[in-house]
Design an enzyme around this catalytic site. Structure first.
Site, PDB file in Angstrom:
ATOM      1  N   LYS A  81       0.870  -0.913   0.012  1.00  0.00           N
ATOM      2  CA  LYS A  81       0.098  -0.194   0.281  1.00  0.00           C
ATOM      3  C   LYS A  81       0.818   1.418   0.441  1.00  0.00           C
ATOM      4  O   LYS A  81       2.106   1.237   0.512  1.00  0.00           O
ATOM      5  CB  LYS A  81      -0.827   0.006   1.177  1.00  0.00           C
ATOM      6  CG  LYS A  81      -1.718   1.172   1.523  1.00  0.00           C
ATOM      7  CD  LYS A  81      -3.276   0.330   0.471  1.00  0.00           C
ATOM      8  CE  LYS A  81      -4.282   1.195   0.283  1.00  0.00           C
ATOM      9  NZ  LYS A  81      -3.971   2.872  -0.639  1.00  0.00           N
ATOM     10  N   LYS A 105       4.828   2.046   8.592  1.00  0.00           N
ATOM     11  CA  LYS A 105       3.728   2.894   9.162  1.00  0.00           C
ATOM     12  C   LYS A 105       3.005   2.612   9.501  1.00  0.00           C
ATOM     13  O   LYS A 105       1.488   2.187  10.048  1.00  0.00           O
ATOM     14  CB  LYS A 105       3.298   4.098   8.218  1.00  0.00           C
ATOM     15  CG  LYS A 105       2.327   5.065   7.983  1.00  0.00           C
ATOM     16  CD  LYS A 105       1.854   6.171   6.787  1.00  0.00           C
ATOM     17  CE  LYS A 105       3.131   7.162   6.576  1.00  0.00           C
ATOM     18  NZ  LYS A 105       3.266   7.870   5.356  1.00  0.00           N
ATOM     19  N   LYS A 117       5.579   2.782  -2.441  1.00  0.00           N
ATOM     20  CA  LYS A 117       5.535   4.307  -3.303  1.00  0.00           C
ATOM     21  C   LYS A 117       5.368   4.300  -4.772  1.00  0.00           C
ATOM     22  O   LYS A 117       6.219   3.371  -5.370  1.00  0.00           O
ATOM     23  CB  LYS A 117       6.582   4.760  -2.291  1.00  0.00           C
ATOM     24  CG  LYS A 117       6.331   6.241  -2.157  1.00  0.00           C
ATOM     25  CD  LYS A 117       5.176   6.406  -1.288  1.00  0.00           C
ATOM     26  CE  LYS A 117       4.535   7.970  -1.521  1.00  0.00           C
ATOM     27  NZ  LYS A 117       3.716   7.993   0.297  1.00  0.00           N
TER      28      LYS A 117
HETATM   29  N1  GLU Z   1      -0.177   9.022   0.594  1.00  0.00           N
HETATM   30  C1  GLU Z   1       0.077   8.596   2.127  1.00  0.00           C
HETATM   31  C2  GLU Z   1       1.226   8.140   2.625  1.00  0.00           C
HETATM   32  O1  GLU Z   1       2.001   8.501   2.782  1.00  0.00           O
HETATM   33  C3  GLU Z   1      -0.951   8.217   1.746  1.00  0.00           C
HETATM   34  C4  GLU Z   1      -1.106   6.400   1.418  1.00  0.00           C
HETATM   35  C5  GLU Z   1      -2.132   5.459   1.078  1.00  0.00           C
HETATM   36  O2  GLU Z   1      -3.405   5.644   1.401  1.00  0.00           O
HETATM   37  O3  GLU Z   1      -2.249   3.843   0.986  1.00  0.00           O
HETATM   38  O4  GLU Z   1       0.400   7.686   4.533  1.00  0.00           O
END
Ligand code: GLU
Length: 427
Positions: A81, A105, A117
């Protein structure tokens, strides 16, 4: 004319490498956990790095080739994700660091995802909607075998939002011959987006700030703050902290920084921004200040919610805030960590503070899979509880080992991924 690959100049030389910043924290946490060498080697290396070159016909009829990335850091906890970034300074080491941060995270907030990412080197501010749409669709097609609702699930990041996610969902759906809502999160509400997703990251920043203030024995209504960045994360964090009674003395965006010693009316700042092409320039509710000054201004709480590496060994000695809450990913370079720690400043690290976004992304994905829409109250109550629980867990680990909240967050995350890896096993 032959197409050329569009690449902006290399990033600034004095910028610290975010991958090295991530790794130096990872190493400290691995040491504390006594991580064995095998697991260390598995977790430090991304599973997969895909580089694509995307030919896009620009509005002037010429073809420009954009370079894009998708890095899957790992999938031990579940499908990977993470967002997709459109920015002229995107580079592979940055995407690798951001992908790893997604792994940590998701583990910190205990949601069943790995980390990934993506990014495209481009300047969306100079591109038409049509050009961005063609680029987004071509990127999706190039990565159709990487993305998937149970494989790798993108989301918005810097330079992207619901509009781009809608194109991505539509293009991916065409390749599989059916509507695949759960392949991407951060979609517009009408097409399977979740209530509460837009403000989710800023809301998580607010919840984390209040939790940290409580530990510090500070009353929100007696606290001042400076927020760097007034995009999705910064503006929502400012608004929600303002609603909780914090005095927001400084805000900033690409046009500059703005100060009001009596506190800025954030509702007015947001209304001004929306009426002025998304910029704060000319906002009468505050006076312009030096953008670098914001980070060292005389406030209790500092919320960096823009880009990486803004707090460095150079400005860290001058920071006056007692608490830093990282709305952005990687705003503090590793070189600044010991200085901040020595000064006794508490830092709620990025992988905890901004995890509200991916948490509500997870809720969006669950709703898409359930085919059932949650109310806003269900979303916010559950997200707030996840944030609070994660904060308490990280705080307890920081007390146990007498370490910073940052290293504690890495310890919590790495421990969860390492334990799961042990159960799943390798070859
Ligand atoms: N781009 C956001 C982050 O860095 C959200 C990532 C997501 O929702 O998958 O956490």
């Amino acid at each position: 004319m032959a197409a050329t690959v569009y690449k902006e100049p290399a990033p600034l030389l004095d910028r610290e490498n975010p991958l090295e910043s991530m790794m130096s924290r990872f190493n400290v946490a691995a040491e504390i956990l006594g991580l064995d060498e095998e697991t260390y080697n598995v977790l430090k290396t991304p599973d997969k790095q895909v580089i694509v070159h995307i030919p896009v016909t620009m509005d002037n009829g010429k073809v420009r080739v954009f370079e894009g990335y998708r890095v899957i850091h790992n999938t031990i906890l579940g499908p990977s994700k993470g967002g997709i970034r459109y920015d002229k300074n995107v580079y592979l080491d940055e995407v690798k660091a951001l992908a790893a941060w997604m792994t940590w995270k998701c583990a910190v907030v205990d949601i069943p995802y790995g980390g990934a990412k993506g990014g495209i080197i481009c300047d969306p501010t100079t591109m038409s909607a049509g050009e961005i749409e063609r680029m987004t669709r071509a990127y999706t097609l190039a990565l159709k075998d990487v993305f998937g609702p149970d494989r790798d699930i993108p989301a918005p990041d810097m330079g992207t939002g619901p509009r781009e996610m809608a194109w991505l969902m539509d293009e991916f759906s065409k390749t599989v011959g059916m509507t695949s809502s759960a392949v991407v999160t951060g979609k517009p509400l009408v097409m399977g987006g979740s209530l509460g997703r837009t403000e989710a990251t800023g809301r998580g920043v607010m919840v984390a700030t209040l939790a940290a203030l409580e530990k510090l024995g500070m009353e929100p209504t007696e606290v001042s703050a400076a927020v760097q960045g007034f995009g999705n994360v910064g503006s929502w964090a400012s608004k929600l902290l303002f609603d909780k009674g914090l005095k927001i003395k400084a805000i900033s965006d690409i046009s500059g920084a703005y100060w009001n010693d009596n506190g800025i009316n954030i509702d007015e700042a947001i209304a001004y921004k929306n009426a002025h092409g998304g910029r704060l320039e000319g906002f009468a509710g505050a006076v312009p200040m030096d953008a670098d000054e914001l980070l060292v201004s005389d406030v209790d709480v500092l919320v960096p919610a823009a880009v990486e590496d803004v707090i460095t060994e150079h400005n860290a000695p001058y920071i006056k805030a007692k608490l830093i809450v990282e709305g952005a990913n990687g705003p503090t370079a590793a070189s600044a960590d010991p200085i901040i720690y020595e000064k006794g400043i508490s830092v709620v690290p990025d992988i905890l503070a901004n995890s509200g976004g991916v948490t509500v992304s997870y809720f969006e994905w669950v709703q898409n899979k359930q085919g059932f829409k949650w109310t806003e109250q269900m979303v916010t109550e559950r997200a707030d509880r996840i944030m609070t629980d994660a904060f308490e867990k990280v705080y307890a680990v920081s007390q146990k080992y007498n370490i910073s909240l940052r290293i504690a967050a890495y310890v919590v995350a790495i421990d969860k991924v390492a334990q799961t890896y042990k159960f799943r096993g390798g070859y």
